[in-house]
Design a protein around this motif. Structure first.
Motif, PDB file in Angstrom:
ATOM      1  N   LEU A  48       0.825  -1.205   0.000  1.00 16.00           N
ATOM      2  CA  LEU A  48       0.000   0.000   0.000  1.00 16.00           C
ATOM      3  C   LEU A  48       0.864   1.262   0.000  1.00 16.00           C
ATOM      4  CD1 LEU A  48      -2.845  -1.021   2.479  1.00 16.00           C
ATOM      5  CD2 LEU A  48      -3.033  -0.675   0.004  1.00 16.00           C
ATOM      6  N   LEU A  49       1.922   1.257   0.809  1.00 18.25           N
ATOM      7  CA  LEU A  49       2.825   2.413   0.838  1.00 18.25           C
ATOM      8  C   LEU A  49       3.535   2.583  -0.502  1.00 18.25           C
ATOM      9  CD1 LEU A  49       4.375   2.051   4.409  1.00 18.25           C
ATOM     10  CD2 LEU A  49       2.740   3.776   3.616  1.00 18.25           C
ATOM     11  N   LEU A  50       3.996   1.507  -1.070  1.00 18.56           N
ATOM     12  CA  LEU A  50       4.668   1.583  -2.363  1.00 18.56           C
ATOM     13  C   LEU A  50       3.700   2.049  -3.452  1.00 18.56           C
ATOM     14  CD1 LEU A  50       7.231   1.078  -4.016  1.00 18.56           C
ATOM     15  CD2 LEU A  50       6.411  -1.249  -4.378  1.00 18.56           C
ATOM     16  N   GLY A  51       2.474   1.559  -3.430  1.00 16.93           N
ATOM     17  CA  GLY A  51       1.465   1.990  -4.399  1.00 16.93           C
ATOM     18  C   GLY A  51       1.149   3.463  -4.259  1.00 16.93           C
ATOM     19  N   GLY A  52       1.046   3.942  -3.016  1.00 17.25           N
ATOM     20  CA  GLY A  52       0.800   5.367  -2.791  1.00 17.25           C
ATOM     21  C   GLY A  52       1.948   6.227  -3.278  1.00 17.25           C
ATOM     22  N   TYR A  53       3.169   5.784  -3.050  1.00 21.08           N
ATOM     23  CA  TYR A  53       4.351   6.521  -3.512  1.00 21.08           C
ATOM     24  C   TYR A  53       4.367   6.598  -5.036  1.00 21.08           C
ATOM     25  CZ  TYR A  53       9.217   7.525  -4.564  1.00 21.08           C
ATOM     26  OH  TYR A  53      10.360   8.072  -5.074  1.00 21.08           O
ATOM     27  N   VAL A  54       4.120   5.481  -5.694  1.00 25.54           N
ATOM     28  CA  VAL A  54       4.126   5.462  -7.164  1.00 25.54           C
ATOM     29  C   VAL A  54       3.006   6.340  -7.713  1.00 25.54           C
ATOM     30  CG1 VAL A  54       3.756   3.979  -9.180  1.00 25.54           C
ATOM     31  CG2 VAL A  54       5.283   3.231  -7.354  1.00 25.54           C
ATOM     32  N   ALA A  55       1.819   6.270  -7.105  1.00 24.65           N
ATOM     33  CA  ALA A  55       0.695   7.083  -7.566  1.00 24.65           C
ATOM     34  C   ALA A  55       0.985   8.574  -7.396  1.00 24.65           C
ATOM     35  CB  ALA A  55      -0.574   6.694  -6.811  1.00 24.65           C
ATOM     36  N   LEU A  56       1.544   8.954  -6.251  1.00 24.99           N
ATOM     37  CA  LEU A  56       1.877  10.357  -6.012  1.00 24.99           C
ATOM     38  C   LEU A  56       2.934  10.847  -7.009  1.00 24.99           C
ATOM     39  CD1 LEU A  56       1.611  12.909  -4.238  1.00 24.99           C
ATOM     40  CD2 LEU A  56       3.489  11.984  -2.862  1.00 24.99           C
ATOM     41  N   PHE A  57       3.989  10.071  -7.201  1.00 26.11           N
ATOM     42  CA  PHE A  57       5.047  10.435  -8.129  1.00 26.11           C
ATOM     43  C   PHE A  57       4.499  10.558  -9.554  1.00 26.11           C
ATOM     44  CE2 PHE A  57       9.055   9.645 -10.467  1.00 26.11           C
ATOM     45  CZ  PHE A  57       9.812  10.653  -9.892  1.00 26.11           C
ATOM     46  N   ASP A  58       3.620   9.640  -9.944  1.00 28.00           N
ATOM     47  CA  ASP A  58       3.005   9.689 -11.270  1.00 28.00           C
ATOM     48  C   ASP A  58       2.152  10.945 -11.421  1.00 28.00           C
ATOM     49  OD1 ASP A  58       2.238   8.557 -13.867  1.00 28.00           O
ATOM     50  OD2 ASP A  58       0.267   8.287 -12.919  1.00 28.00           O
ATOM     51  N   PHE A  59       1.367  11.276 -10.404  1.00 27.99           N
ATOM     52  CA  PHE A  59       0.517  12.460 -10.438  1.00 27.99           C
ATOM     53  C   PHE A  59       1.355  13.727 -10.607  1.00 27.99           C
ATOM     54  CE2 PHE A  59      -1.605  15.921  -8.096  1.00 27.99           C
ATOM     55  CZ  PHE A  59      -2.778  16.012  -8.841  1.00 27.99           C
ATOM     56  N   VAL A  60       2.449  13.821  -9.840  1.00 26.47           N
ATOM     57  CA  VAL A  60       3.323  14.991  -9.936  1.00 26.47           C
ATOM     58  C   VAL A  60       3.948  15.080 -11.323  1.00 26.47           C
ATOM     59  CG1 VAL A  60       5.478  15.996  -9.072  1.00 26.47           C
ATOM     60  CG2 VAL A  60       3.768  15.128  -7.460  1.00 26.47           C
ATOM     61  N   LEU A  61       4.459  13.997 -11.837  1.00 28.38           N
ATOM     62  CA  LEU A  61       5.088  14.019 -13.157  1.00 28.38           C
ATOM     63  C   LEU A  61       4.103  14.367 -14.268  1.00 28.38           C
ATOM     64  CD1 LEU A  61       7.609  11.056 -13.110  1.00 28.38           C
ATOM     65  CD2 LEU A  61       8.097  13.487 -13.167  1.00 28.38           C
ATOM     66  N   VAL A  62       2.904  13.834 -14.198  1.00 28.99           N
ATOM     67  CA  VAL A  62       1.897  14.152 -15.215  1.00 28.99           C
ATOM     68  C   VAL A  62       1.585  15.641 -15.193  1.00 28.99           C
ATOM     69  CG1 VAL A  62      -0.556  13.878 -15.800  1.00 28.99           C
ATOM     70  CG2 VAL A  62       0.865  11.870 -15.373  1.00 28.99           C
ATOM     71  N   ASN A  63       1.432  16.218 -14.016  1.00 26.73           N
ATOM     72  CA  ASN A  63       1.127  17.644 -13.917  1.00 26.73           C
ATOM     73  C   ASN A  63       2.289  18.512 -14.365  1.00 26.73           C
ATOM     74  OD1 ASN A  63      -1.561  17.552 -13.114  1.00 26.73           O
ATOM     75  ND2 ASN A  63      -0.953  17.094 -11.016  1.00 26.73           N
ATOM     76  N   VAL A  64       3.520  18.124 -14.072  1.00 25.24           N
ATOM     77  CA  VAL A  64       4.688  18.891 -14.515  1.00 25.24           C
ATOM     78  C   VAL A  64       4.795  18.850 -16.037  1.00 25.24           C
ATOM     79  CG1 VAL A  64       7.221  18.909 -14.530  1.00 25.24           C
ATOM     80  CG2 VAL A  64       5.987  18.679 -12.362  1.00 25.24           C
ATOM     81  N   VAL A  65       4.636  17.685 -16.621  1.00 26.31           N
ATOM     82  CA  VAL A  65       4.702  17.572 -18.081  1.00 26.31           C
ATOM     83  C   VAL A  65       3.560  18.340 -18.721  1.00 26.31           C
ATOM     84  CG1 VAL A  65       4.480  15.953 -20.005  1.00 26.31           C
ATOM     85  CG2 VAL A  65       5.958  15.391 -18.076  1.00 26.31           C
ATOM     86  N   HIS A  66       2.367  18.256 -18.139  1.00 25.72           N
ATOM     87  CA  HIS A  66       1.221  18.989 -18.681  1.00 25.72           C
ATOM     88  C   HIS A  66       1.459  20.499 -18.590  1.00 25.72           C
ATOM     89  CE1 HIS A  66      -2.871  19.920 -19.759  1.00 25.72           C
ATOM     90  NE2 HIS A  66      -3.029  20.618 -18.652  1.00 25.72           N
ATOM     91  N   PHE A  67       2.064  20.977 -17.501  1.00 29.85           N
ATOM     92  CA  PHE A  67       2.340  22.391 -17.328  1.00 29.85           C
ATOM     93  C   PHE A  67       3.277  22.915 -18.419  1.00 29.85           C
ATOM     94  CE2 PHE A  67       4.999  25.812 -15.554  1.00 29.85           C
ATOM     95  CZ  PHE A  67       4.005  26.739 -15.258  1.00 29.85           C
TER      96      PHE A  67
END
Length: 72
Positions: A48-67
């Motif tokens: 669960l912790l690893l999944g949360g970390y990956v999801a958070l990192f993915d969310f940040v990267l998607v928003n940075v690339v979109h920006f």
């Protein structure tokens, strides 16, 4: 052929008696599997912790690339 199978099954039985099992044979009921349930709980929490970390990192990267790539 049958002799080989009997020999194999006998050797497997001997090897399984040497194994260390993740439960206490002296306990009764659910308490018998305490080590097994504790280990399973650790694995579930870690996933669960690893999944949360990956999801958070993915969310940040998607928003940075979109920006940086959005067109006005």
């Amino acid at each position: 052929m049958i002799t080989k199978v009997k020999n194999f099954v006998g050797q497997v039985k001997i090897e399984l008696q040497k194994c260390s099992w993740p439960w206490d044979t002296k306990e009764k009921g659910f308490r018998r599997y305490k080590e097994l349930t504790d280990s399973t709980l650790v694995v579930v929490i870690a996933m669960l912790l690893l999944g949360g970390y990956v999801a958070l990192f993915d969310f940040v990267l998607v928003n940075v690339v979109h920006f940086f790539t959005r067109i006005h």
